[in-house]
Design a protein around this motif. Structure first.
Motif, mmCIF file in Angstrom:
data_model
loop_
_atom_site.group_PDB
_atom_site.id
_atom_site.type_symbol
_atom_site.label_atom_id
_atom_site.label_comp_id
_atom_site.label_asym_id
_atom_site.label_seq_id
_atom_site.Cartn_x
_atom_site.Cartn_y
_atom_site.Cartn_z
ATOM 1 N N LEU A 1 3.430 -5.431 -4.368
ATOM 2 C CA LEU A 1 3.165 -5.700 -2.954
ATOM 3 C C LEU A 1 3.926 -6.935 -2.479
ATOM 4 O O LEU A 1 4.478 -6.946 -1.366
ATOM 5 C CB LEU A 1 1.665 -5.861 -2.720
ATOM 6 C CG LEU A 1 0.821 -4.598 -2.904
ATOM 7 C CD1 LEU A 1 -0.663 -4.920 -2.763
ATOM 8 C CD2 LEU A 1 1.229 -3.524 -1.924
ATOM 9 N N ALA A 2 3.967 -7.967 -3.303
ATOM 10 C CA ALA A 2 4.702 -9.173 -2.931
ATOM 11 C C ALA A 2 6.199 -8.876 -2.822
ATOM 12 O O ALA A 2 6.865 -9.353 -1.897
ATOM 13 C CB ALA A 2 4.455 -10.276 -3.962
ATOM 14 N N GLN A 3 6.717 -8.079 -3.738
ATOM 15 C CA GLN A 3 8.136 -7.729 -3.684
ATOM 16 C C GLN A 3 8.443 -6.886 -2.457
ATOM 17 O O GLN A 3 9.504 -7.037 -1.849
ATOM 18 C CB GLN A 3 8.551 -6.982 -4.950
ATOM 19 C CG GLN A 3 8.627 -7.885 -6.160
ATOM 20 C CD GLN A 3 9.006 -7.131 -7.416
ATOM 21 O OE1 GLN A 3 8.894 -5.913 -7.499
ATOM 22 N NE2 GLN A 3 9.437 -7.867 -8.424
ATOM 23 N N ARG A 4 7.539 -6.017 -2.083
ATOM 24 C CA ARG A 4 7.750 -5.198 -0.881
ATOM 25 C C ARG A 4 7.860 -6.096 0.351
ATOM 26 O O ARG A 4 8.728 -5.892 1.206
ATOM 27 C CB ARG A 4 6.615 -4.190 -0.714
ATOM 28 C CG ARG A 4 6.801 -3.304 0.512
ATOM 29 C CD ARG A 4 5.747 -2.263 0.627
ATOM 30 N NE ARG A 4 4.447 -2.879 0.848
ATOM 31 C CZ ARG A 4 3.305 -2.213 0.952
ATOM 32 N NH1 ARG A 4 3.297 -0.904 0.822
ATOM 33 N NH2 ARG A 4 2.175 -2.842 1.169
ATOM 34 N N GLU A 5 7.000 -7.098 0.426
ATOM 35 C CA GLU A 5 7.062 -8.029 1.559
ATOM 36 C C GLU A 5 8.367 -8.819 1.537
ATOM 37 O O GLU A 5 8.977 -9.055 2.585
ATOM 38 C CB GLU A 5 5.858 -8.972 1.546
ATOM 39 C CG GLU A 5 4.565 -8.296 1.910
ATOM 40 C CD GLU A 5 4.620 -7.610 3.265
ATOM 41 O OE1 GLU A 5 5.124 -8.214 4.240
ATOM 42 O OE2 GLU A 5 4.170 -6.453 3.351
#
Length: 69
Positions: A31-35
């Motif tokens: 999720l952090a990488q997607r952001e």
């Protein structure tokens, strides 16, 4: 026999618990990488727009031969 089955069951439950925790941690990373990717895509879009604007404003090169001709 019952003690060994109980020990095996405890071992499996512990293993599953660790896997569940690891899956949650990996999900947080994804999720952090997607952001981060979305933020970088927005920055790239802005930069591409700025480059296009600068290209439109740049003077056209002259078609004169170089001085050594």
């Amino acid at each position: 026999m019952i003690d060994s089955q109980a020990a095996r069951l405890d071992s499996l439950e512990t293993h599953i618990s660790h896997q569940d925790r690891m899956i949650e941690e990996l999900n947080e990373v994804v999720l952090a990488q997607r952001e981060d990717i979305r933020r970088l895509e927005r920055r790239i879009d802005k930069l591409m727009s700025r480059v296009a604007t600068l290209e439109d404003q740049a003077p056209l090169p002259e078609n004169t031969p170089p001085p050594h001709y």
